[in-house]
Design a protein around this motif. Structure first.
Motif, PDB file in Angstrom:
ATOM      1  N   SER A 113     -34.030 -11.409 -13.925  1.00  0.00           N
ATOM      2  CA  SER A 113     -34.710 -11.378 -12.634  1.00  0.00           C
ATOM      3  C   SER A 113     -33.743 -11.897 -11.579  1.00  0.00           C
ATOM      4  CB  SER A 113     -35.962 -12.265 -12.671  1.00  0.00           C
ATOM      5  OG  SER A 113     -35.582 -13.631 -12.755  1.00  0.00           O
ATOM      6  N   GLN A 114     -34.070 -11.646 -10.328  1.00  0.00           N
ATOM      7  CA  GLN A 114     -33.247 -12.196  -9.246  1.00  0.00           C
ATOM      8  C   GLN A 114     -33.207 -13.715  -9.345  1.00  0.00           C
ATOM      9  OE1 GLN A 114     -35.187 -10.470  -5.804  1.00  0.00           O
ATOM     10  NE2 GLN A 114     -33.636  -8.860  -5.667  1.00  0.00           N
ATOM     11  N   GLU A 115     -34.341 -14.312  -9.683  1.00  0.00           N
ATOM     12  CA  GLU A 115     -34.434 -15.769  -9.793  1.00  0.00           C
ATOM     13  C   GLU A 115     -33.542 -16.300 -10.905  1.00  0.00           C
ATOM     14  OE1 GLU A 115     -37.027 -13.666  -9.586  1.00  0.00           O
ATOM     15  OE2 GLU A 115     -37.914 -14.219  -7.663  1.00  0.00           O
ATOM     16  N   GLN A 116     -33.551 -15.626 -12.063  1.00  0.00           N
ATOM     17  CA  GLN A 116     -32.716 -16.065 -13.185  1.00  0.00           C
ATOM     18  C   GLN A 116     -31.237 -16.002 -12.824  1.00  0.00           C
ATOM     19  OE1 GLN A 116     -34.468 -13.159 -15.874  1.00  0.00           O
ATOM     20  NE2 GLN A 116     -34.982 -14.807 -17.317  1.00  0.00           N
ATOM     21  N   LEU A 117     -30.825 -14.887 -12.229  1.00  0.00           N
ATOM     22  CA  LEU A 117     -29.417 -14.730 -11.885  1.00  0.00           C
ATOM     23  C   LEU A 117     -29.001 -15.735 -10.821  1.00  0.00           C
ATOM     24  CD1 LEU A 117     -26.783 -13.283 -12.327  1.00  0.00           C
ATOM     25  CD2 LEU A 117     -27.493 -11.568 -10.646  1.00  0.00           C
ATOM     26  N   ALA A 118     -29.854 -15.941  -9.833  1.00  0.00           N
ATOM     27  CA  ALA A 118     -29.545 -16.921  -8.776  1.00  0.00           C
ATOM     28  C   ALA A 118     -29.335 -18.306  -9.383  1.00  0.00           C
ATOM     29  CB  ALA A 118     -30.661 -16.943  -7.738  1.00  0.00           C
ATOM     30  N   ARG A 119     -30.201 -18.685 -10.304  1.00  0.00           N
ATOM     31  CA  ARG A 119     -30.077 -19.994 -10.960  1.00  0.00           C
ATOM     32  C   ARG A 119     -28.794 -20.057 -11.791  1.00  0.00           C
ATOM     33  NH1 ARG A 119     -34.729 -20.010 -13.389  1.00  0.00           N
ATOM     34  NH2 ARG A 119     -33.932 -19.094 -15.294  1.00  0.00           N
ATOM     35  N   LYS A 162     -41.559   1.202 -15.366  1.00  0.00           N
ATOM     36  CA  LYS A 162     -41.994   0.426 -16.523  1.00  0.00           C
ATOM     37  C   LYS A 162     -40.934  -0.614 -16.858  1.00  0.00           C
ATOM     38  CE  LYS A 162     -44.828   3.999 -18.695  1.00  0.00           C
ATOM     39  NZ  LYS A 162     -45.589   4.298 -17.627  1.00  0.00           N
ATOM     40  N   LYS A 163     -41.343  -1.685 -17.520  1.00  0.00           N
ATOM     41  CA  LYS A 163     -40.439  -2.802 -17.800  1.00  0.00           C
ATOM     42  C   LYS A 163     -39.199  -2.386 -18.587  1.00  0.00           C
ATOM     43  CE  LYS A 163     -43.180  -6.898 -17.440  1.00  0.00           C
ATOM     44  NZ  LYS A 163     -43.467  -8.176 -17.980  1.00  0.00           N
ATOM     45  N   ASP A 164     -39.334  -1.453 -19.515  1.00  0.00           N
ATOM     46  CA  ASP A 164     -38.205  -1.068 -20.357  1.00  0.00           C
ATOM     47  C   ASP A 164     -37.297  -0.033 -19.696  1.00  0.00           C
ATOM     48  OD1 ASP A 164     -39.069  -2.812 -22.285  1.00  0.00           O
ATOM     49  OD2 ASP A 164     -40.162  -1.290 -23.419  1.00  0.00           O
ATOM     50  N   GLN A 165     -37.687   0.455 -18.523  1.00  0.00           N
ATOM     51  CA  GLN A 165     -36.878   1.453 -17.832  1.00  0.00           C
ATOM     52  C   GLN A 165     -36.162   0.814 -16.655  1.00  0.00           C
ATOM     53  OE1 GLN A 165     -39.812   4.340 -16.719  1.00  0.00           O
ATOM     54  NE2 GLN A 165     -39.593   5.464 -18.627  1.00  0.00           N
ATOM     55  N   PRO A 166     -34.811   0.811 -16.666  1.00  0.00           N
ATOM     56  CA  PRO A 166     -34.099   0.238 -15.523  1.00  0.00           C
ATOM     57  C   PRO A 166     -34.356   1.053 -14.268  1.00  0.00           C
ATOM     58  CG  PRO A 166     -32.571   0.797 -17.315  1.00  0.00           C
ATOM     59  CD  PRO A 166     -33.930   1.263 -17.713  1.00  0.00           C
ATOM     60  N   GLN A 167     -34.476   0.380 -13.138  1.00  0.00           N
ATOM     61  CA  GLN A 167     -34.675   1.058 -11.870  1.00  0.00           C
ATOM     62  C   GLN A 167     -33.382   1.749 -11.466  1.00  0.00           C
ATOM     63  OE1 GLN A 167     -35.906  -1.771  -8.951  1.00  0.00           O
ATOM     64  NE2 GLN A 167     -37.578  -2.524 -10.180  1.00  0.00           N
ATOM     65  N   LYS A 168     -33.523   2.863 -10.746  1.00  0.00           N
ATOM     66  CA  LYS A 168     -32.340   3.524 -10.192  1.00  0.00           C
ATOM     67  C   LYS A 168     -31.991   2.819  -8.891  1.00  0.00           C
ATOM     68  CE  LYS A 168     -33.021   7.755 -12.457  1.00  0.00           C
ATOM     69  NZ  LYS A 168     -32.219   8.739 -12.968  1.00  0.00           N
ATOM     70  N   THR A 169     -30.713   2.550  -8.709  1.00  0.00           N
ATOM     71  CA  THR A 169     -30.266   1.850  -7.519  1.00  0.00           C
ATOM     72  C   THR A 169     -28.835   2.242  -7.200  1.00  0.00           C
ATOM     73  OG1 THR A 169     -29.906  -0.307  -6.518  1.00  0.00           O
ATOM     74  CG2 THR A 169     -29.603  -0.178  -8.881  1.00  0.00           C
ATOM     75  N   THR A 205     -29.548  -4.143 -15.919  1.00  0.00           N
ATOM     76  CA  THR A 205     -29.071  -3.822 -17.265  1.00  0.00           C
ATOM     77  C   THR A 205     -29.088  -5.063 -18.154  1.00  0.00           C
ATOM     78  OG1 THR A 205     -27.706  -2.027 -16.400  1.00  0.00           O
ATOM     79  CG2 THR A 205     -27.126  -2.874 -18.577  1.00  0.00           C
ATOM     80  N   ALA A 206     -28.790  -6.215 -17.560  1.00  0.00           N
ATOM     81  CA  ALA A 206     -28.811  -7.479 -18.308  1.00  0.00           C
ATOM     82  C   ALA A 206     -30.230  -8.030 -18.455  1.00  0.00           C
ATOM     83  CB  ALA A 206     -27.923  -8.503 -17.610  1.00  0.00           C
ATOM     84  N   LYS A 207     -31.211  -7.326 -17.869  1.00  0.00           N
ATOM     85  CA  LYS A 207     -32.631  -7.719 -17.942  1.00  0.00           C
ATOM     86  C   LYS A 207     -32.871  -9.107 -17.369  1.00  0.00           C
ATOM     87  CE  LYS A 207     -33.544  -4.562 -21.652  1.00  0.00           C
ATOM     88  NZ  LYS A 207     -34.010  -4.300 -22.973  1.00  0.00           N
ATOM     89  N   GLN A 249     -18.551 -19.342 -10.020  1.00  0.00           N
ATOM     90  CA  GLN A 249     -19.729 -18.486  -9.913  1.00  0.00           C
ATOM     91  C   GLN A 249     -19.463 -17.116 -10.523  1.00  0.00           C
ATOM     92  OE1 GLN A 249     -20.210 -18.910  -5.647  1.00  0.00           O
ATOM     93  NE2 GLN A 249     -22.107 -20.055  -5.931  1.00  0.00           N
ATOM     94  N   MET A 250     -18.271 -16.576 -10.310  1.00  0.00           N
ATOM     95  CA  MET A 250     -17.931 -15.265 -10.876  1.00  0.00           C
ATOM     96  C   MET A 250     -17.914 -15.331 -12.402  1.00  0.00           C
ATOM     97  SD  MET A 250     -17.340 -12.100 -10.243  1.00  0.00           S
ATOM     98  CE  MET A 250     -16.764 -11.809  -8.582  1.00  0.00           C
ATOM     99  N   LYS A 251     -17.381 -16.420 -12.966  1.00  0.00           N
ATOM    100  CA  LYS A 251     -17.396 -16.582 -14.424  1.00  0.00           C
ATOM    101  C   LYS A 251     -18.832 -16.671 -14.936  1.00  0.00           C
ATOM    102  CE  LYS A 251     -12.888 -18.789 -15.019  1.00  0.00           C
ATOM    103  NZ  LYS A 251     -12.187 -20.008 -15.408  1.00  0.00           N
ATOM    104  N   SER A 252     -19.681 -17.420 -14.231  1.00  0.00           N
ATOM    105  CA  SER A 252     -21.089 -17.537 -14.617  1.00  0.00           C
ATOM    106  C   SER A 252     -21.792 -16.193 -14.514  1.00  0.00           C
ATOM    107  CB  SER A 252     -21.806 -18.562 -13.734  1.00  0.00           C
ATOM    108  OG  SER A 252     -21.263 -19.844 -13.913  1.00  0.00           O
ATOM    109  N   PHE A 253     -21.470 -15.434 -13.465  1.00  0.00           N
ATOM    110  CA  PHE A 253     -22.048 -14.100 -13.286  1.00  0.00           C
ATOM    111  C   PHE A 253     -21.674 -13.210 -14.466  1.00  0.00           C
ATOM    112  CE2 PHE A 253     -21.466  -9.734 -11.497  1.00  0.00           C
ATOM    113  CZ  PHE A 253     -22.814  -9.442 -11.326  1.00  0.00           C
ATOM    114  N   CYS A 254     -20.402 -13.196 -14.824  1.00  0.00           N
ATOM    115  CA  CYS A 254     -19.943 -12.376 -15.951  1.00  0.00           C
ATOM    116  C   CYS A 254     -20.643 -12.780 -17.246  1.00  0.00           C
ATOM    117  CB  CYS A 254     -18.429 -12.470 -16.113  1.00  0.00           C
ATOM    118  SG  CYS A 254     -17.502 -11.620 -14.815  1.00  0.00           S
ATOM    119  N   GLU A 255     -20.784 -14.076 -17.484  1.00  0.00           N
ATOM    120  CA  GLU A 255     -21.476 -14.554 -18.686  1.00  0.00           C
ATOM    121  C   GLU A 255     -22.936 -14.118 -18.671  1.00  0.00           C
ATOM    122  OE1 GLU A 255     -20.954 -18.793 -18.963  1.00  0.00           O
ATOM    123  OE2 GLU A 255     -18.782 -18.611 -19.152  1.00  0.00           O
ATOM    124  N   SER A 256     -23.584 -14.215 -17.513  1.00  0.00           N
ATOM    125  CA  SER A 256     -25.006 -13.876 -17.398  1.00  0.00           C
ATOM    126  C   SER A 256     -25.275 -12.406 -17.677  1.00  0.00           C
ATOM    127  CB  SER A 256     -25.531 -14.215 -15.997  1.00  0.00           C
ATOM    128  OG  SER A 256     -25.481 -15.599 -15.789  1.00  0.00           O
TER     129      SER A 256
END
Length: 83
Positions: free
Chosen positions: A26-32, A5-12, A22-24, A57-64
């Motif tokens: 999508s792969q697309e959002q994070l890539a951008r 379900k959307k509110d349940q984080p997947q186990k990985t 955890t940051a909710k 990129q690492m700073k942007s990742f941390c902010e995201s």
């Protein structure tokens, strides 16, 4: 197999994917946000490639994901050998 379900984080096992979920984001959002291709995010999450990012990129990742560099799992940080 039913999808989570959307509110349940997947186990990985991927710390990278867990942080993204955890940051909710999508792969697309994070890539951008960090300036890489979506396929790069997928490879990192599947363990097919090691996450390699520039300092910017690492700073942007941390902010995201709303984490500091010190809070990231050691496995996502560059090794001392690479420096």
């Amino acid at each position: 197999m039913p999808s989570p379900k959307k509110d349940q984080p997947q186990k990985t096992n991927s710390p990278f994917k867990q942080l993204r979920l955890t940051a909710k984001l999508s792969q697309e959002q994070l890539a951008r946000d960090i300036g890489v291709a979506v396929s790069t995010i997928r490879r990192w999450e599947k363990g097919q490639a090691e996450p390699t990012m520039t300092v910017i990129q690492m700073k942007s990742f941390c902010e995201s994901i709303n984490q500091t560099l010190d809070e990231l799992p050691q496995s996502l940080l560059p090794s001392a050998d690479a420096a």
